[in-house]
Write a protein that holds these residues in place. Sequence first.
Motif: not given
Length: 529
Positions: A118-124
């Motif tokens: 439930d923890t959003p992960v930002e991927i760049n």
Amino acid sequence: MGACRYQGRKDRIMPRANRRVRSRTLPVKMLLASTVVMLWGTTMSHAADVTDYPSLVEHARALATKPYEPRQVELPPALQGLDYDAYRDIRFRPAKALWRGADLPIEAQFFHLGLYYDTPVEINLLTADGVRRVDYSTDLFDYGSNPTPTDIDKSMGFSGFRLHYPLNRDDYKDELIIFHGASYFRALGAGQWLGLSARGLAIDTGERSGEEFPAFTRFWIEWPRRDAHQFRIYALLESENVTGAYSFLVTPGDSTQTRVEATLFRRGEFAKLGIAPLTSMFHYGEEVPRPSNDFRPEVHDSDGLLIHAGDEWLWRGLVNPAQLSINAFQAKQLHGFGLMQRDRDFTNYQDLEAHYHLRPSAWIEPIGDWGEGSVELVQIPTKNEVNDNIVAYWRPKDGLSADKPLHVKYIIHWQHDELAGPEYGRVISTRIARSNNPEGNHRYVIDFSGTELNALPEDAQVSADVSFPPHFVVAEQIAFRNRETGGWRLVIRGKLKPDAEKPAELRARLVGAEQKAMSEVWTYTEPAS
């Protein structure tokens, strides 16, 4: 306390013919490929202005001075309340993989938010044109029997990702490395099946106060070159009490290597810091009878902890304890440690689905001097093979201070056939026969094998060197050739004294003339009744 297995146990790869992969270090600027290939589902992003490792370190340093703000996202009704099977029914569409059809050596696939992820992960992506955020889209996923969610912002993010690479054959890209859940990650070499995991950091593992699970909240993946044989990933680690900047350099091969560089900053109070943690599963092994309701002789991802410190190699076989067990192995000069799967004989597992005999071992090789500290082994009781119940990590003596960051480097070797260990005798099995008579002795039967040890003549001077505390009594200790294996067997007969109130730590090894070590050190904890 402990570690939940974040990835479904049936997520495997099929082993194929081994193929060794050449590895070399490439300059960062050469890893950033041209964006002739149209950027897929991305948005230009400042992403904290991170473009390399030094800028990530400065970002983590700045965050450590601010209160922790956990990343949260409100999932749409279609994704709320999913059970395990419903979540597993959401699958990434392989045809939508990043870099699919771009004639690049790797592809990236992504994991959906939901269940306990439930923890959003930002991927760049770090590209020649700047930093670009990978956008979420429902088009990337097959939702199976679940309704497809609507009205979701493309910035929602993911719960993790995995890189695919042709490990086993040129025309198919296998799973290479997976980042999914908190700071968990795991990698594969050629011919291996998914098994144990590594973690970015362990905080207060086994403490009564409860364990804290730092999480990787942002990733930056360097755009790969067409001829690349190594791949770079940066990650930001965050929790209430710590921040960290991480660099991962992944080199695929028969034993895939993950070179890790981490800079940690203290943000709050905690009792225990665990560096380079590994987590695994041990349900039961050769030292106990198999459960009556299971046909498999052994069930485990790893069967022992191996430590190389100073001039000594030490082996501690894993157990499924009756109660929480924590052991600390002090070291002044650590050369390495790892959770190993030494037993590679299918007949000892008989599992055609899980393929425990093909699970990787993970060996931690420190880079530089880590100073004084201890390798801690945490073993948690379990009734099944679903959850990880084994944790091993390095606990530095000086911990992490509030006024000085901690910088560490190490390599994780994901091994199969070529395992770390001494050239002389290694422990290959431990079996224990417990006496039903209170007056009788238990028998500890340890088999050793190794190229140098097995080459000794029948009349070689080999004896048992056993150490034990005063509240344990040894009636006999003997070493002799095992003609069936070509190795040597050490047998100890002994027991705790009737009034013993604490466990006994046993140590044993084979020695030759003038007490020369002929094997690694076997260690075992005999529990108090």
